[in-house]
Design a protein around this motif. Sequence first.
Motif, mmCIF file in Angstrom:
data_model
loop_
_atom_site.group_PDB
_atom_site.id
_atom_site.type_symbol
_atom_site.label_atom_id
_atom_site.label_comp_id
_atom_site.label_asym_id
_atom_site.label_seq_id
_atom_site.Cartn_x
_atom_site.Cartn_y
_atom_site.Cartn_z
ATOM 1 N N ALA A 1 0.823 -1.223 0.000
ATOM 2 C CA ALA A 1 0.000 0.000 0.000
ATOM 3 C C ALA A 1 0.850 1.263 0.000
ATOM 4 C CB ALA A 1 -0.947 -0.006 1.195
ATOM 5 N N GLY A 2 2.090 1.161 0.533
ATOM 6 C CA GLY A 2 2.965 2.324 0.491
ATOM 7 C C GLY A 2 3.115 2.970 1.849
ATOM 8 N N GLU A 3 3.976 3.987 1.873
ATOM 9 C CA GLU A 3 4.295 4.689 3.101
ATOM 10 C C GLU A 3 3.049 5.336 3.709
ATOM 11 O OE1 GLU A 3 7.398 7.451 2.555
ATOM 12 O OE2 GLU A 3 7.407 8.137 4.653
ATOM 13 N N GLY A 4 2.927 5.265 5.025
ATOM 14 C CA GLY A 4 1.791 5.857 5.721
ATOM 15 C C GLY A 4 0.702 4.856 6.037
ATOM 16 N N HIS A 5 0.739 3.676 5.432
ATOM 17 C CA HIS A 5 -0.259 2.655 5.688
ATOM 18 C C HIS A 5 0.304 1.630 6.662
ATOM 19 C CE1 HIS A 5 -1.475 4.374 1.789
ATOM 20 N NE2 HIS A 5 -2.702 4.020 2.112
ATOM 21 N N ALA A 6 -0.485 1.221 7.639
ATOM 22 C CA ALA A 6 -0.015 0.288 8.651
ATOM 23 C C ALA A 6 -1.179 -0.584 9.133
ATOM 24 C CB ALA A 6 0.606 1.032 9.834
ATOM 25 N N VAL A 7 -0.809 -1.753 9.640
ATOM 26 C CA VAL A 7 -1.779 -2.687 10.200
ATOM 27 C C VAL A 7 -1.365 -2.993 11.631
ATOM 28 C CG1 VAL A 7 -2.797 -4.990 10.052
ATOM 29 C CG2 VAL A 7 -2.285 -3.718 7.956
ATOM 30 N N ASP A 8 -2.300 -2.808 12.591
ATOM 31 C CA ASP A 8 -2.076 -3.160 13.994
ATOM 32 C C ASP A 8 -2.711 -4.530 14.223
ATOM 33 O OD1 ASP A 8 -0.893 -0.662 14.440
ATOM 34 O OD2 ASP A 8 -2.861 0.261 14.726
ATOM 35 N N LEU A 9 -1.889 -5.533 14.537
ATOM 36 C CA LEU A 9 -2.365 -6.906 14.607
ATOM 37 C C LEU A 9 -2.257 -7.448 16.024
ATOM 38 C CD1 LEU A 9 -3.286 -9.505 13.039
ATOM 39 C CD2 LEU A 9 -0.862 -10.107 12.940
ATOM 40 N N VAL A 10 -3.334 -8.100 16.472
ATOM 41 C CA VAL A 10 -3.326 -8.864 17.727
ATOM 42 C C VAL A 10 -3.803 -10.265 17.368
ATOM 43 C CG1 VAL A 10 -4.244 -9.114 20.050
ATOM 44 C CG2 VAL A 10 -3.793 -6.819 19.121
#
Length: 855
Positions: A741-750
């Motif tokens: 997706a590129g810079e600035g996109h993130a996924v917080d995973l539990v």
Amino acid sequence: MDLDALSADEIDELDAAVIGLDASGTIRTYNRSASILTGMSAPAVIGRHYFREVAPSTNVPGFHGHFLAGIRHGHLDAQFEFVFGQMPHQPLRARIHMVQGRAGYWLTIRPLGQIAQGRTREAVMEAIGQRARAEPVDPTLCEREPIHIPGSIQPNAVMLAADPGSLAILAHSTNVFDMLVDNGTPLLGRTVDEVLPKSFTDLIRARLASHTLDDGRSIRRILRLTGRDGRTYHAVAHAHAGRVVIEMELAPDQPEDFGGASQIDTELAVARLRAVETLSAAARIAALEIRALTGFECVLVYRFDANWNGEALAEDKVPDWSRILLGLHFPASDIPAQARALYTKAKSRFVIDRDCVPVPITAAPEAGNAPIDLTFAQNRTLSPIHLEYQRNLGVNGSMSISIMVEGKLWGLMIGHHRQPHYVAPETRAAATILTDAFAMRVQEIEGRRLWAERQAHLDTEGRLVRGLTHAEDFVASLTTGPVTLLDLFGATGAGIVSGEAVTLIGRTPSAAQVRAFAAWLKDALPAGSTAYATNALPAAYGAATDFQEIASGVLGAFVDASRVNLILWFRPEVSSTVSWGGDPRKPVLAGSGSVAVLPRRSFERWVEERSGFSAPWPEWQVSLAVCLAQAVEGVVLRQRRKIDALTGLLADKERLLIQKDLLTREIDHRVKNSLQIVSAFLQMQRRQVSDPEARQAFAETAARVMSVARVHDSLYQAESVEEVDLGQTIENLCSDLAGMAGEGHAVDLVAEPGLMVPYRKAVALSLIATELVTNAFKYAGSPDGGRVAVTVSGDGAGAVRMRICDDGQGLPQGWAEAKPQGTGLGMKLIRAMLDQINARIEVVNAPGACFTITA
């Protein structure tokens, strides 16, 4: 004083420098005081253009622009102060008066006093005069020069630095009242609203609030300032390092006064760039067009190599400039690391006059002790060392524009002028745009060439791998037959070392020499590394001097972790000469006193005879070699170990099942690799497609393929071939999706650890997660990115629960029945996967869209 009423002798006796000009700016009168002041006699200057030839530092809107505007409006009577950088040897501040006479125009210069050179410049000149040693000097001294905080700007502009919260002025250049009206109140502590138009400052506040004024982004406007007789100014504002920096410079009265580039000029130049098919032709066109736009006497296309040495790839210059840089190479120290880092951030730098007197920046106590960071400032002064480098090159006015290819500094578009040279803001912007167009053309030409070359190699490697799947002897399969290792990478020799056995084809060192090299490489290669490539083997492995003619370059890949099996390719020595612009062994000179280093003074052609080098191995070739080695390990060696184990344990059913399990894992491993290759090909193809919808389709398809590959990867690493660790699989998948997706996109995973699910269910849930996370990035996030929260946990009785929430505005009412924003394929796929594993989905807004899947 009425100069028209004086005789030529009386004018010659005046204390002030008096210069008579015609309407074109050509000198008609040059009195004795003018000759004394400038060091040029009247016969030497009469008939020459004053602004362009005699005093080119005055060919700026703040001097020549007043003259042109006065003539255009039919009344010339302008008075102002001006600082000459060299008059003739020391900077001079003078009072200028330009007035219209009966038969021409008069220019009067009254000196107000010489300006002492800055301490740094004095130190540099003193060091040049006293330099007595020529021993090697550490070039990293240049890299430690703080060029982003020079504490001054060029005199053609003024600068304000303000607090981003209150816009209170914390610092300004000392010449600020050249453009702002001085009402007797100090500027420090006042807000920019008090001195600049409200529409401009309101825009600054809005951009600050939306966080769109940092990281090199800026506001550019043309302003009319109160009390300045309708004059217009180019203003640029940006935010960096806790300050809002505003720069202003006087705009030309008419764009054509200083050769302003038009939109049609730029469009035609871009069209000519697009018409060429080779890199060298594109570079020649770029240099020619940018010189035509900017008026520089010489424009270079300067390319960096892998070690940051530079090469003049193209050069376009005026006929009477005898210096030739085309084809010369320059050591990396000419443009040190911190300068390259600055070029990566701030794309362009124009210097009007190398010898100008820098304008200091004064700061309020509230600004603290830290200097103003001018990384992104358009008019930041250059370092004394760099200016001395320009003197040694015979350059005064200059231009440097970064050529960025795939986000990396590929090279520079460099402009040189032997005299001061002003380029209008519109032309600077056009030159930057044209340089960007050249960078895109480079990416397109080089990308097409690499694509074709890689495709050919992939086809060859595919044929080798297919042969391996049917072979009992991998060595024979790779070294005999219609396709062999010699068909890869343009190698002239190849071989395989398997234990003590050595098999060679083509032109290679002897078996004993190859065996000795393999033993050295086994110990020398760092742990965890499987590949080695060099185009200068004799420099790394001394024994290679015995066979450097046939093997100065080597590419090797170990097949197994124990490093028993090694695949090798060899390239011969390519004897060559490299023409340097000066001796590369002396990139800098020792200074004296307070100056540690000086830039080198010689740029004469210096030819280096090179031996012990081959053609280099591109990184993609190294990667393909590793892939082939992995294929050998996966398809042949592991099969061989399996057969050896089964031969002695045919009656042991438990061991038979273990081997079956191992083979299944291998299949998963190969399927995963194949899917990753397919995904990579899709990503490469996406970069070749210009249609946005097609590019998006390629990206979504690549993501779906990658989701299945991740399941196979988890199968390969799991203890059971029938169950997958769902948490680990989703974690790896989300990391891939965020990267795509590129810079600035993130996924917080539990994720609950050790949550094992059947393979079929893992594939379905991975595809569902791919669609939901991809849609969240595409539709819920902002243009600068977004975050997605993913939770994976058990739900009792063997069920699992997966929850995916975005940080957007949530789904609108009736979204399920509404026409999809895209093709609708994603939701169809989700429903199909839910039906396949008998799962259910719940959707709520909290406040972003949250999807809970229970399966």
